[in-house]
Design a protein around this motif. Structure first.
Motif, mmCIF file in Angstrom:
data_model
loop_
_atom_site.group_PDB
_atom_site.id
_atom_site.type_symbol
_atom_site.label_atom_id
_atom_site.label_comp_id
_atom_site.label_asym_id
_atom_site.label_seq_id
_atom_site.Cartn_x
_atom_site.Cartn_y
_atom_site.Cartn_z
ATOM 1 N N LEU A 83 -26.256 -81.798 -5.978
ATOM 2 C CA LEU A 83 -24.958 -81.421 -5.408
ATOM 3 C C LEU A 83 -24.954 -79.968 -4.927
ATOM 4 N N PRO A 84 -24.006 -79.620 -4.043
ATOM 5 C CA PRO A 84 -23.913 -78.235 -3.560
ATOM 6 C C PRO A 84 -23.487 -77.273 -4.680
ATOM 7 N N PRO A 85 -23.748 -75.981 -4.501
ATOM 8 C CA PRO A 85 -23.420 -74.987 -5.527
ATOM 9 C C PRO A 85 -21.956 -75.004 -5.977
ATOM 10 N N SER A 86 -21.024 -75.249 -5.057
ATOM 11 C CA SER A 86 -19.605 -75.248 -5.448
ATOM 12 C C SER A 86 -19.318 -76.367 -6.449
ATOM 13 N N ALA A 87 -19.923 -77.523 -6.271
ATOM 14 C CA ALA A 87 -19.717 -78.634 -7.202
ATOM 15 C C ALA A 87 -20.340 -78.319 -8.556
ATOM 16 N N LYS A 88 -21.495 -77.668 -8.547
ATOM 17 C CA LYS A 88 -22.134 -77.275 -9.814
ATOM 18 C C LYS A 88 -21.271 -76.257 -10.556
ATOM 19 N N LEU A 89 -20.689 -75.309 -9.805
ATOM 20 C CA LEU A 89 -19.814 -74.311 -10.417
ATOM 21 C C LEU A 89 -18.593 -74.975 -11.042
ATOM 22 N N VAL A 90 -17.970 -75.887 -10.327
ATOM 23 C CA VAL A 90 -16.797 -76.593 -10.860
ATOM 24 C C VAL A 90 -17.187 -77.371 -12.115
ATOM 25 N N TYR A 91 -18.352 -78.015 -12.098
ATOM 26 C CA TYR A 91 -18.807 -78.753 -13.281
ATOM 27 C C TYR A 91 -18.988 -77.792 -14.462
ATOM 28 N N LYS A 92 -19.589 -76.625 -14.221
ATOM 29 C CA LYS A 92 -19.808 -75.646 -15.296
ATOM 30 C C LYS A 92 -18.479 -75.144 -15.862
ATOM 31 N N VAL A 93 -17.494 -74.920 -14.994
ATOM 32 C CA VAL A 93 -16.176 -74.492 -15.467
ATOM 33 C C VAL A 93 -15.583 -75.566 -16.381
ATOM 34 N N LEU A 94 -15.659 -76.816 -15.955
ATOM 35 C CA LEU A 94 -15.138 -77.914 -16.773
ATOM 36 C C LEU A 94 -15.890 -78.033 -18.091
ATOM 37 N N GLU A 95 -17.201 -77.882 -18.021
ATOM 38 C CA GLU A 95 -18.042 -78.023 -19.207
ATOM 39 C C GLU A 95 -17.778 -76.915 -20.231
ATOM 40 N N SER A 96 -17.395 -75.735 -19.757
ATOM 41 C CA SER A 96 -17.187 -74.600 -20.657
ATOM 42 C C SER A 96 -15.849 -74.665 -21.406
ATOM 43 N N GLU A 97 -14.966 -75.538 -20.991
ATOM 44 C CA GLU A 97 -13.650 -75.648 -21.621
ATOM 45 C C GLU A 97 -13.629 -76.767 -22.658
ATOM 46 N N ASP A 98 -12.791 -76.585 -23.664
ATOM 47 C CA ASP A 98 -12.636 -77.603 -24.705
ATOM 48 C C ASP A 98 -11.603 -78.655 -24.333
ATOM 49 N N LEU A 146 -12.493 -70.200 -6.470
ATOM 50 C CA LEU A 146 -12.791 -70.933 -5.238
ATOM 51 C C LEU A 146 -11.500 -71.250 -4.491
ATOM 52 N N PRO A 147 -11.571 -71.402 -3.173
ATOM 53 C CA PRO A 147 -10.402 -71.840 -2.414
ATOM 54 C C PRO A 147 -10.012 -73.275 -2.805
ATOM 55 N N ALA A 148 -8.770 -73.634 -2.554
ATOM 56 C CA ALA A 148 -8.268 -74.964 -2.920
ATOM 57 C C ALA A 148 -9.089 -76.075 -2.265
ATOM 58 N N ARG A 149 -9.385 -75.927 -0.988
ATOM 59 C CA ARG A 149 -10.124 -76.965 -0.268
ATOM 60 C C ARG A 149 -11.532 -77.155 -0.845
ATOM 61 N N THR A 150 -12.203 -76.064 -1.178
ATOM 62 C CA THR A 150 -13.551 -76.138 -1.755
ATOM 63 C C THR A 150 -13.506 -76.797 -3.122
ATOM 64 N N THR A 151 -12.486 -76.480 -3.911
ATOM 65 C CA THR A 151 -12.334 -77.084 -5.227
ATOM 66 C C THR A 151 -12.102 -78.582 -5.107
#
Length: 100
Positions: A24-39, A53-58
């Motif tokens: 996947l592109p870097p933005s998707a990996k970043l979003v996954y990491k943000v989700l993974e870091s939260e409880d 990230l901008p709304a559209r990218t998210t």
């Protein structure tokens, strides 16, 4: 011959999901990491704020993650227009080979 979709796809393994995440592109990996870091599950707005990230990218990143079965979408009870997102587990196949 007519074929009907049953809606039940075979369950993917954490290793298969890891391979999908890598592509996947870097933005998707970043979003996954943000989700993974939260409880707790996060809304799209919360993800956007934490990932910067901008709304559209998210939205695009979440769509890609959902298409690859890497996140689960849940209903947000306080506001039915919003959704909560939870990451599905992934496992690096190289790391799991050494543990067996």
């Amino acid at each position: 011959m007519i074929a009907f979709a049953t809606g039940s796809e075979p369950e993917t393994t954490p290793e298969q999901r890891f391979e999908r995440l890598v592509d996947l592109p870097p933005s998707a990996k970043l979003v996954y990491k943000v989700l993974e870091s939260e409880d707790a599950p996060l809304t799209q707005g919360q993800i956007r704020e934490q990932a910067l990230l901008p709304a559209r990218t998210t939205r695009d990143a979440l769509t890609k993650l959902e298409d690859e079965d890497l996140v689960e979408e849940q209903m947000y009870v306080p506001d039915a227009r919003k959704r909560l997102y939870v990451p599905r587990s992934v496992a690096d196949p190289e790391e799991t080979e050494g543990t067996m």
